[in-house]
Design an enzyme around this catalytic site. Structure first.
Site, PDB file in Angstrom:
ATOM      1  N   GLY A   1       1.000  -1.317  -0.041  1.00  0.00           N
ATOM      2  CA  GLY A   1      -0.037  -0.192   0.122  1.00  0.00           C
ATOM      3  C   GLY A   1       0.700   1.225  -0.079  1.00  0.00           C
ATOM      4  O   GLY A   1       0.324   2.360  -0.529  1.00  0.00           O
ATOM      5  N   GLU A   2       1.849   1.386   0.619  1.00  0.00           N
ATOM      6  CA  GLU A   2       2.792   2.524   0.747  1.00  0.00           C
ATOM      7  C   GLU A   2       3.873   2.659   0.065  1.00  0.00           C
ATOM      8  O   GLU A   2       4.605   3.476  -0.385  1.00  0.00           O
ATOM      9  CB  GLU A   2       3.019   2.479   2.329  1.00  0.00           C
ATOM     10  CG  GLU A   2       1.682   3.142   2.838  1.00  0.00           C
ATOM     11  CD  GLU A   2       1.385   2.817   4.453  1.00  0.00           C
ATOM     12  OE1 GLU A   2       1.568   3.849   5.112  1.00  0.00           O
ATOM     13  OE2 GLU A   2       1.480   1.721   4.923  1.00  0.00           O
TER      14      GLU A   2
END
Lengths: 331, 739
Positions: B705-706
């Site tokens: 996600g990051e």
């Protein structure tokens, strides 16, 4: 949003009649700016007079060789109109440099003229702003003013006019046709928008109750040598930091006639005939273009964050003139 | 064996989303619903002396104007207001006192029959405030910086090592530079909104825009002193969040407060402008001091940072640690401090800490490469960290070298002329830049419940979220594979506080945490089903070892003889039961403590810069990601593409501008707060590097996600230097900085 009345007008006379005597009434066409302003409590009309049924949607050739664009013709329809695209490419380019397809489909020609500034402080009803609340002050002058005016500003207001289309119309020396309680009249484009002075709440010279009915373009469209250069913080869907509209008439490699207007720098599209005069009768040359740029900013003043616009105008003017000489913008 | 994990599965909720069937927080209907509109403070600090709501209340259809004067007093004490992710301090309590702590703070809620009426009535409420001096400028108040108390994540800044200052002073090649980054706001498309439905028995069903239904549920239950069963929080669909929904936002408190007081269903949605009155990525000052030997080995690294927090909470993030982690260096000093300002508490925003810390480190590494006359990629390889120097332990896996090599190869990095302003495309200056990224890979305790019914369908559930990340899809794939079912026979339910416990959806740990629980509970059902099947009279699978039975297409089948098979339905039917159910909780393994667990990335960017006008266009980005096993390459690539777009925005556009005289964000709409539009986004190439990791969790998935966002902004900033020869050390790099 305040509570407001709503009237639908069938023709120009009915619309003007409906507005007469009620200074707080406003005409609405595409509503792409007005509805936002109402939501933010920047505009609080007593009544909206819906003019979308008015017969102002035609683009007509004029006897003098010019072109008349009805006030309700959408920005998209103007930009893609074959007569506009071929004879006034500067206008098409300017329109297509602004907003998004969805907005251009809704926004009207008349409404584009009446867009209000995008000054941060104007847009926040919790803050002072002389344009929104006359006399409340201008926090932009000593505040955050990166997007603000470098020319023609006053101590009361340093806002800029946001339109791209109007910069082209200024360069093309269009005429705005209006009808009001006192009848119809024509306003030269240079006289339509005003500088803020001590009344920044007034963006234009329209009188109360006057309705824009058409914009007329003169015969000369500078089709062979024009450009609209827009410098902005992203490549689409952003207002101009600086824009330059240029139209040149070239005869045998010499500039016979020049038009030049700036956007993003003043309370109105900035056209300076003395700068245009510098170009007339001259052969294109980068040093000349630089001198024109320098001349345009001779009285420019920054407020701190917007100081860069002075240098940017100089450079953008040179680039736009180069492009116009070459026949138009580069891909 | 059928496998869905690793396949390019389209989103299982895609149809619901594009047809409008998926309902978001402000789209849930309720009979007699009324609408609340929030009034925010116009000043940054002061005390409310008077609120006159009489004009608003006089309008027919206006039900109530809640202010600190008439709102019920909720829980006392900081502890009760602290949600699962609250930093140390005293959380904000809406409408509980007359004090104004930041500009835009909610000070009243107008409730009316319609949203339009509530909004109009709000404009009629007169608020008098005795203002107090405010301070919102980090740079102006850096002398007030202090070391924040430790927060749950990050733990604490790791200890410095060696003697960095001495080593720096002695080293032959040194760079030292300050880097400045602005406030950014998350700006998910779905604004914060809550619809509270008052049920007939008085219980509240709260549809909230959140990344943690259980966090919101326990917070509300505590502050309102409600019974556990009285409030249920739902968030089946979330229109983006990026961290902004990790903590309960103030509108959920206001909506529940109004619903309880009025005994009516209430909806409160924030406007886009009000989305700039909540948490944000903090503005941060940094100084990087890097020194190297002539051959490029890092001799010293000093990373100092001062970031913003609020006056009432000590928010801090992992800004400086990366410098001790990402490269091999024996002499490292860290300093991380915060300054309390009159702004709302910052919030985690996609790769919090790393976004700014790695930006500064990777730009400083680029500057060091220039000082050494070494290729920037070569410098990274020279100082490649085989072990985590901060924690003094090995990585569970680290395929960063493969990221560098594969992305550099695709990009054509070897063709780069190191000289700035040396590469051209017509009149445009061309710049190539690269950077490294890292982000933590964690697993949290999580539970999942699974039910296999007699019709051969599997329903799995956990109180996690899908904030656009693809949780529904990934969990469906994992569950289907564990039991050998086709995807269409599996449903996954989430976003309901009544479901099996899950952590908030954030930190890139959802697949690792909830995915592990889903996998485990489905494997549990698999064992139970096999046991049942083998106990059946005359079972064709009797006495087979588990590994000799395969689960495929809803069948249990002997591997050696496909004719010996039973359908799931047959097993349940013949066993005389209508379903099999179980709930399992998974936790990180003990091995976690022995290893450092990170995802890694390399990003290569090309920019073209107009030398006179300063306009910058990103024309190409290639990024390679090592994030363990990829559950779904399609959603994974989308996740990384979105991250790259974020990186472009951070590098060139995003900036929440504060007018310090007013103490207020003034770029508070999407016309003034720029994010990239299509015309700003080039072709983006994503390489998902193969990485095996048996330590992070049973699935081997590290979370994506990051990581994709971390390396992009520094790669672009380095490319701008290469194009122009100008080192802009303040984001965003707008054209005025290049003139």
């Amino acid at each position: 949003m305040n509570r407001f009345g709503y009237t639908r007008a069938g023709d120009v006379a009915e619309a003007v009649h409906a507005a007469a005597g009620d200074d707080a009434a406003q005409f609405i066409a595409g509503g792409t700016n007005l509805v936002d302003l109402m939501k933010e409590r920047i505009a609080a009309p007593s009544r909206l007079i819906d003019i979308t049924r008015l017969p102002l949607r035609a683009v007509k050739s004029l006897p003098d060789g010019g072109l008349e664009i009805g006030a309700l013709v959408s920005n998209s329809d103007v930009a893609y109109h074959p007569e506009v695209a071929s004879r006034y490419p500067l206008l098409s380019q300017a329109i297509l440099a602004g907003a998004s397809p969805q907005l251009r489909n809704m926004a009207s020609t008349g409404g584009n003229l009446l867009q209000r500034t995008r000054c941060y402080y104007f847009y926040d009803a919790a803050l002072p702003c002389n344009k929104r609340a006359p006399g409340s002050g201008c926090p932009a002058r000593d505040g955050v003013n990166r997007i603000h005016a470098i020319l023609g500003a006053s101590e009361h207001c340093i806002a800029v006019h946001p339109s791209d289309m109007c910069v082209a119309l200024a360069a093309l020396a269009a005429t705005v046709h209006v009808t009001g309680p006192a009848g119809a009249r024509a306003i030269e484009f240079a006289e339509f928008h005003r500088l803020p002075g001590d009344a920044p709440e007034r963006d234009t010279t329209l009188q109360p109750g006057e309705l824009v009915t058409a914009v007329a373009l003169p015969r000369e469209g500078f089709a062979a040598h024009s450009t609209y250069l827009k410098v902005r913080d992203r490549h689409s869907y952003a207002f101009a930091l600086v824009s330059v509209a240029v139209g040149l008439r070239m005869v045998d490699g010499t500039i016979a006639e020049a038009r030049l207007a700036l956007g993003g720098v003043a309370h109105k599209p900035w056209r300076d005939p003395t700068a245009e005069a510098l170009l007339r009768g001259q052969r294109p040359d980068d040093a000349l273009f630089a001198a024109v740029g320098e001349h345009l900013v001779r009285d420019a003043r920054g407020c701190g964050h917007n100081d860069f616009k002075i240098a940017l105008v100089r450079r953008a003017v040179v680039r736009a003139l180069q492009q116009a000489v070459a026949g138009g913008p580069r891909a | 064996m059928t496998t869905h994990v690793g396949e390019r599965v389209s989103r299982v909720d895609g149809r619901a989303k594009v047809t409008g069937k998926a309902r978001y927080a402000a789209e849930h209907a309720a009979p007699d619903l009324v609408h609340g509109f929030v009034i925010g403070s116009a000043v940054a600090r002061g005390t409310i002396t008077r609120i006159d709501a009489s004009q608003a209340l006089a309008l027919p259809g206006v039900l109530q104007v809640f202010t600190h004067e008439n709102a019920p007093r909720l829980a006392r004490g900081d502890k009760r207001w602290r949600d699962e992710l609250a930093p140390p301090g005293s959380p904000f309590r809406p409408l509980q006192d007359a004090e104004i702590r930041w500009s835009g703070q909610p000070i009243a809620l107008v409730v009316a029959d319609s949203l339009e009426l509530a909004r109009h009535a709000a404009s009629l409420v007169r608020v008098e405030v005795a203002p107090a001096p405010h301070e919102t400028d980090l740079e102006a108040h850096r002398e007030r910086a202090y070391k924040p108390p430790p927060h749950e994540r990050p733990s604490v800044t790791p200890p410095s090592r060696g003697s960095a200052d001495k080593a720096f002073a002695r080293a032959p090649v040194r760079v030292q530079a300050e880097y400045r980054v602005p406030v950014e706001h998350h700006n998910p498309m779905e604004p914060f909104a809550t619809t509270v439905v008052v049920d007939e028995d008085g219980t509240l069903t709260v549809y909230d825009k959140t990344q943690g239904v259980q966090n919101v549920q326990s917070y509300l239950t505590t502050i309102f002193g409600a019974e556990a069963g009285e409030i249920r929080v739902l968030a089946p669909f979330v229109g983006g969040a990026f961290g902004s929904g990790l903590r309960p936002q103030y509108q959920v408190v206001l909506a529940v407060l109004a619903a309880r007081q009025l005994q009516r269903s209430v909806r409160v949605a924030l406007t886009r402008q009000q989305m700039f009155t909540i948490g944000h990525r903090p503005t941060t000052w940094q100084r990087l001091s890097l020194a190297a030997t002539r051959d490029g080995a890092l001799a010293a690294a000093i990373h100092e940072a001062v970031a913003e927090t609020s006056r009432f909470e000590d928010y801090s993030e992992t800004v400086v640690d990366w410098t001790g982690l990402m490269y091999r260096c024996d002499n490292v000093r860290f300093a991380h401090e915060v300054v309390a300002l009159d702004l709302f508490t910052p919030m985690d925003m996609r790769a919090p800490g790393a976004m700014w810390g790695v930006y500064a480190l990777e730009c400083a590494m680029d500057e060091l490469a220039v000082a050494l006359a070494v290729d920037p990629l070569e410098l990274r390889l020279i100082n490649y960290a085989e072990h985590d120097g901060n924690e003094k332990r090995p990585y569970s896996s680290k395929e960063l070298r493969a990221c560098y090599h594969q992305a550099a190869e695709r990009f054509g990095w070897s063709q780069r002329d190191p000289e700035p302003r040396s590469m051209r495309d017509g009149d445009l200056l061309v710049g190539w830049g690269m950077a490294t990224g890292a982000w933590e890979s964690t697993q949290r305790k999580a539970s999942a419940r699974a039910v296999l019914t007699a019709d051969g369908r599997l329903a799995v559930a956990s109180a996690t979220e899908d904030i656009g990340t693809g949780t529904y899809t990934a969990m469906t794939q994992i569950a289907a594979d564990a039991l050998g079912l086709p995807l269409e026979r599996v449903t996954f339910k989430l976003g309901d506080s009544a479901l099996a416990s899950a952590p908030v959806e954030g930190g890139s740990f959802t697949v690792a945490s909830v995915g592990s629980a889903v996998d485990a509970v489905c494997r549990e059902l698999r064992s139970k089903l096999l046991k049942l099947a083998q106990q059946l009279e005359g079972s064709p699978l009797a006495r087979l070892r588990p590994e000799d039975v395969e689960f495929i297409g809803g069948l249990l089948r002997a591997r050696a003889d496909p004719s010996r098979a039973l359908t799931f339905a047959e097993v349940l039917h013949r066993a005389g039961i209508d379903h099999l159910a179980d709930e399992v909780t998974t936790r990180p393994s003990k091995a976690h403590e022995k290893y450092s667990r990170y995802t890694h990335s390399a990003a290569f960017a090309e920019v073209k810069v107009d030398p006179e006008l300063g306009t910058i266009r990103v024309t190409r980005v290639v990024t390679a990601i090592a994030g363990g096993r990829v559950i779904n390459p399609k959603t994974a690539e989308s996740q990384v593409i979105g991250s790259v777009v974020w990186g472009i925005g951070a590098a060139l556009q995003e900036h929440s501008v504060i007018d310090h005289a007013l103490g207020r964000f003034i770029t508070h709409n999407l016309a003034d707060y720029h994010v990239p539009v299509h015309a700003d986004v080039p072709d983006i190439e994503v390489i998902l590097v193969e990485e095996r990791d048996e330590i992070v969790n049973a699935l081997g998935a590290k979370g994506l996600g990051e990581i994709g966002v971390v390396a992009v902004a520094p790669a672009i900033a380095n490319a701008v230097w290469h194009a122009t020869g100008k080192r802009i050390r303040e984001l965003p790099i707008t054209l005025d900085k290049l003139l």
